[in-house]
Design a protein around this motif. Structure first.
Motif, PDB file in Angstrom:
ATOM      1  N   GLN A  18       0.807  -1.208   0.000  1.00 56.31           N
ATOM      2  CA  GLN A  18       0.000   0.000   0.000  1.00 56.31           C
ATOM      3  C   GLN A  18       0.851   1.274   0.000  1.00 56.31           C
ATOM      4  O   GLN A  18       0.423   2.321  -0.489  1.00 56.31           O
ATOM      5  CB  GLN A  18      -0.948  -0.004   1.199  1.00 56.31           C
ATOM      6  N   GLY A  19       2.066   1.190   0.540  1.00 57.91           N
ATOM      7  CA  GLY A  19       2.974   2.332   0.469  1.00 57.91           C
ATOM      8  C   GLY A  19       3.353   2.649  -0.964  1.00 57.91           C
ATOM      9  O   GLY A  19       3.420   3.815  -1.371  1.00 57.91           O
ATOM     10  N   SER A  20       3.587   1.597  -1.751  1.00 57.46           N
ATOM     11  CA  SER A  20       3.891   1.773  -3.165  1.00 57.46           C
ATOM     12  C   SER A  20       2.696   2.353  -3.903  1.00 57.46           C
ATOM     13  O   SER A  20       2.851   3.257  -4.742  1.00 57.46           O
ATOM     14  CB  SER A  20       4.287   0.432  -3.792  1.00 57.46           C
ATOM     15  N   VAL A  21       1.503   1.859  -3.591  1.00 57.68           N
ATOM     16  CA  VAL A  21       0.300   2.351  -4.256  1.00 57.68           C
ATOM     17  C   VAL A  21       0.076   3.829  -3.930  1.00 57.68           C
ATOM     18  O   VAL A  21      -0.226   4.639  -4.815  1.00 57.68           O
ATOM     19  CB  VAL A  21      -0.930   1.517  -3.841  1.00 57.68           C
ATOM     20  N   ALA A  22       0.232   4.195  -2.653  1.00 57.31           N
ATOM     21  CA  ALA A  22       0.043   5.591  -2.248  1.00 57.31           C
ATOM     22  C   ALA A  22       1.082   6.498  -2.906  1.00 57.31           C
ATOM     23  O   ALA A  22       0.755   7.595  -3.380  1.00 57.31           O
ATOM     24  CB  ALA A  22       0.116   5.716  -0.730  1.00 57.31           C
ATOM     25  N   ASP A 124       5.795   2.011  -8.937  1.00 58.84           N
ATOM     26  CA  ASP A 124       4.831   2.585  -7.996  1.00 58.84           C
ATOM     27  C   ASP A 124       3.632   3.175  -8.736  1.00 58.84           C
ATOM     28  O   ASP A 124       2.478   2.978  -8.333  1.00 58.84           O
ATOM     29  CB  ASP A 124       5.492   3.670  -7.143  1.00 58.84           C
ATOM     30  N   LEU A 125       3.898   3.897  -9.816  1.00 55.17           N
ATOM     31  CA  LEU A 125       2.815   4.487 -10.589  1.00 55.17           C
ATOM     32  C   LEU A 125       1.924   3.396 -11.188  1.00 55.17           C
ATOM     33  O   LEU A 125       0.688   3.502 -11.161  1.00 55.17           O
ATOM     34  CB  LEU A 125       3.393   5.381 -11.689  1.00 55.17           C
ATOM     35  N   ALA A 126       2.545   2.344 -11.703  1.00 57.55           N
ATOM     36  CA  ALA A 126       1.769   1.231 -12.261  1.00 57.55           C
ATOM     37  C   ALA A 126       0.956   0.532 -11.176  1.00 57.55           C
ATOM     38  O   ALA A 126      -0.188   0.117 -11.414  1.00 57.55           O
ATOM     39  CB  ALA A 126       2.701   0.235 -12.949  1.00 57.55           C
ATOM     40  N   ASN A 127       1.526   0.406  -9.984  1.00 60.09           N
ATOM     41  CA  ASN A 127       0.782  -0.215  -8.888  1.00 60.09           C
ATOM     42  C   ASN A 127      -0.440   0.613  -8.511  1.00 60.09           C
ATOM     43  O   ASN A 127      -1.493   0.062  -8.164  1.00 60.09           O
ATOM     44  CB  ASN A 127       1.684  -0.406  -7.667  1.00 60.09           C
ATOM     45  N   PHE A 128      -0.308   1.934  -8.587  1.00 58.31           N
ATOM     46  CA  PHE A 128      -1.478   2.773  -8.331  1.00 58.31           C
ATOM     47  C   PHE A 128      -2.549   2.530  -9.396  1.00 58.31           C
ATOM     48  O   PHE A 128      -3.736   2.385  -9.080  1.00 58.31           O
ATOM     49  CB  PHE A 128      -1.099   4.251  -8.315  1.00 58.31           C
ATOM     50  N   MET A 190     -10.350  13.530  -2.204  1.00 57.70           N
ATOM     51  CA  MET A 190     -10.246  12.161  -1.694  1.00 57.70           C
ATOM     52  C   MET A 190      -8.987  11.471  -2.202  1.00 57.70           C
ATOM     53  O   MET A 190      -8.383  10.667  -1.491  1.00 57.70           O
ATOM     54  CB  MET A 190     -11.491  11.345  -2.048  1.00 57.70           C
ATOM     55  N   HIS A 191      -8.589  11.793  -3.427  1.00 53.31           N
ATOM     56  CA  HIS A 191      -7.328  11.249  -3.947  1.00 53.31           C
ATOM     57  C   HIS A 191      -6.184  11.623  -3.013  1.00 53.31           C
ATOM     58  O   HIS A 191      -5.332  10.781  -2.684  1.00 53.31           O
ATOM     59  CB  HIS A 191      -7.056  11.800  -5.354  1.00 53.31           C
ATOM     60  N   LYS A 192      -6.155  12.859  -2.575  1.00 52.27           N
ATOM     61  CA  LYS A 192      -5.071  13.314  -1.707  1.00 52.27           C
ATOM     62  C   LYS A 192      -5.214  12.769  -0.288  1.00 52.27           C
ATOM     63  O   LYS A 192      -4.205  12.484   0.372  1.00 52.27           O
ATOM     64  CB  LYS A 192      -5.019  14.841  -1.706  1.00 52.27           C
ATOM     65  N   VAL A 193      -6.433  12.598   0.191  1.00 51.84           N
ATOM     66  CA  VAL A 193      -6.631  11.990   1.504  1.00 51.84           C
ATOM     67  C   VAL A 193      -6.134  10.544   1.482  1.00 51.84           C
ATOM     68  O   VAL A 193      -5.493  10.065   2.428  1.00 51.84           O
ATOM     69  CB  VAL A 193      -8.112  12.057   1.926  1.00 51.84           C
ATOM     70  N   LEU A 194      -6.401   9.837   0.406  1.00 47.85           N
ATOM     71  CA  LEU A 194      -5.980   8.443   0.292  1.00 47.85           C
ATOM     72  C   LEU A 194      -4.477   8.299   0.097  1.00 47.85           C
ATOM     73  O   LEU A 194      -3.854   7.377   0.647  1.00 47.85           O
ATOM     74  CB  LEU A 194      -6.690   7.773  -0.885  1.00 47.85           C
ATOM     75  N   ASN A 195      -3.878   9.192  -0.693  1.00 51.60           N
ATOM     76  CA  ASN A 195      -2.488   8.996  -1.127  1.00 51.60           C
ATOM     77  C   ASN A 195      -1.500  10.010  -0.583  1.00 51.60           C
ATOM     78  O   ASN A 195      -0.289   9.782  -0.637  1.00 51.60           O
ATOM     79  CB  ASN A 195      -2.424   9.035  -2.662  1.00 51.60           C
ATOM     80  N   GLY A 196      -1.981  11.130  -0.062  1.00 49.69           N
ATOM     81  CA  GLY A 196      -1.093  12.180   0.413  1.00 49.69           C
ATOM     82  C   GLY A 196      -0.854  13.236  -0.648  1.00 49.69           C
ATOM     83  O   GLY A 196      -1.253  13.086  -1.802  1.00 49.69           O
ATOM     84  N   GLN A 197      -0.201  14.301  -0.224  1.00 49.44           N
ATOM     85  CA  GLN A 197       0.116  15.435  -1.099  1.00 49.44           C
ATOM     86  C   GLN A 197       1.578  15.358  -1.499  1.00 49.44           C
ATOM     87  O   GLN A 197       2.451  15.168  -0.648  1.00 49.44           O
ATOM     88  CB  GLN A 197      -0.166  16.743  -0.353  1.00 49.44           C
ATOM     89  N   PRO A 198       1.901  15.473  -2.784  1.00 51.99           N
ATOM     90  CA  PRO A 198       3.300  15.404  -3.213  1.00 51.99           C
ATOM     91  C   PRO A 198       4.214  16.352  -2.445  1.00 51.99           C
ATOM     92  O   PRO A 198       3.912  17.529  -2.296  1.00 51.99           O
ATOM     93  CB  PRO A 198       3.227  15.797  -4.698  1.00 51.99           C
ATOM     94  N   LYS A 199       5.298  15.788  -1.917  1.00 47.56           N
ATOM     95  CA  LYS A 199       6.357  16.529  -1.212  1.00 47.56           C
ATOM     96  C   LYS A 199       5.886  17.201   0.070  1.00 47.56           C
ATOM     97  O   LYS A 199       6.501  18.152   0.537  1.00 47.56           O
ATOM     98  CB  LYS A 199       6.999  17.560  -2.136  1.00 47.56           C
ATOM     99  N   GLU A 200       4.799  16.728   0.637  1.00 49.79           N
ATOM    100  CA  GLU A 200       4.325  17.243   1.911  1.00 49.79           C
ATOM    101  C   GLU A 200       4.219  16.093   2.912  1.00 49.79           C
ATOM    102  O   GLU A 200       4.025  14.940   2.536  1.00 49.79           O
ATOM    103  CB  GLU A 200       2.952  17.918   1.763  1.00 49.79           C
TER     104      GLU A 200
END
Length: 226
Positions: A18-22, A124-128, A190-200
């Motif tokens: 799930q870390g890779s997916v996020a 990672d991108l493919a896993n997402f 929701m995308h950001k809640v699920l996966n986080g914000q880039p570089k934050e």
């Protein structure tokens, strides 16, 4: 997570990282920021000139979400019309598929990411794409753009996790709009809640029941818009 095919409705397979997916979700959002890369100088070759707003804007048209949408449905989803419309199909057809096949597409000449991301980034991108897509209809009403979550439950999550950075009223950090004002695009939020914000340093709720994220969205609607 639906591994054999189809979209996830909240459960996930234990064998999926799930870390890779996020992280892949953050790359889908803004890959060049995640890996500290320079933005390509020329526009993406697959981005249509018909979209006059972003056709000459590499900073946006090299982002996966700009072609395929936050909901992953492309021309069949939220980006079917409006300023982000491109007519490009979504990535939902690859849900539950083969990550190696997605890596091959991403690194091929047409998409052109092979010399821009590392092998781990592409994986990672493919896993997402394969494991990270969700059944949006279970969480968001497309017509009203309202979350199908529970605001009271969402308040408990928000006030113990999100408020630490965003404040009780959702108005932090000061350089971003109030969270309550962003709910016109629940798919992005929701995308950001699920996966986080880039570089934050934003926690990703990817590995827990996605209904929790939907609950958070339902609570965000109650926060001040200004």
């Amino acid at each position: 997570m639906a591994v054999g095919g189809g979209l996830s409705s909240g459960a996930f397979a234990q064998e999926v990282d799930q870390g890779s997916v996020a992280r892949g979700g953050k790359l889908y959002d803004k890959w060049y920021k995640v890996i500290n890369a320079e933005v390509p100088k020329a526009s993406h070759p697959l981005y249509p000139a018909s979209n006059e707003k972003y056709a000459d804007d590499p900073k946006n048209n090299w982002r996966c979400k700009e072609c395929h949408g936050w909901d992953g449905r492309g021309a069949a989803g939220a980006y079917s019309s409006g300023k982000h419309a491109t007519g490009i199909k979504g990535i939902d057809g690859y849900a539950g598929g083969d990550p190696a096949a997605v890596v091959a597409i991403l690194s091929g000449d047409a998409h052109g990411y092979g010399d821009k991301m590392s092998g781990d980034d592409l994986t990672d991108l493919a896993n997402f794409v394969v494991y990270g897509q969700i059944d949006w209809a279970a969480y968001v009403d497309a017509g009203t753009k309202m979350s199908k979550g529970d605001a009271a439950r969402g308040a408990q999550v928000y006030n113990t996790i999100c408020a630490n950075c965003h404040g009780a009223d959702g108005k932090l950090p000061k350089e971003m709009p109030p969270l309550g004002s962003l709910m016109g695009n629940p798919w992005e939020v929701m995308h950001k809640v699920l996966n986080g914000q880039p570089k934050e340093a934003m926690p990703a709720l990817r590995a827990i029941d996605h209904q929790v994220s939907a609950d958070v969205l339902a609570y965000l609607v109650t926060l001040p818009k200004e």
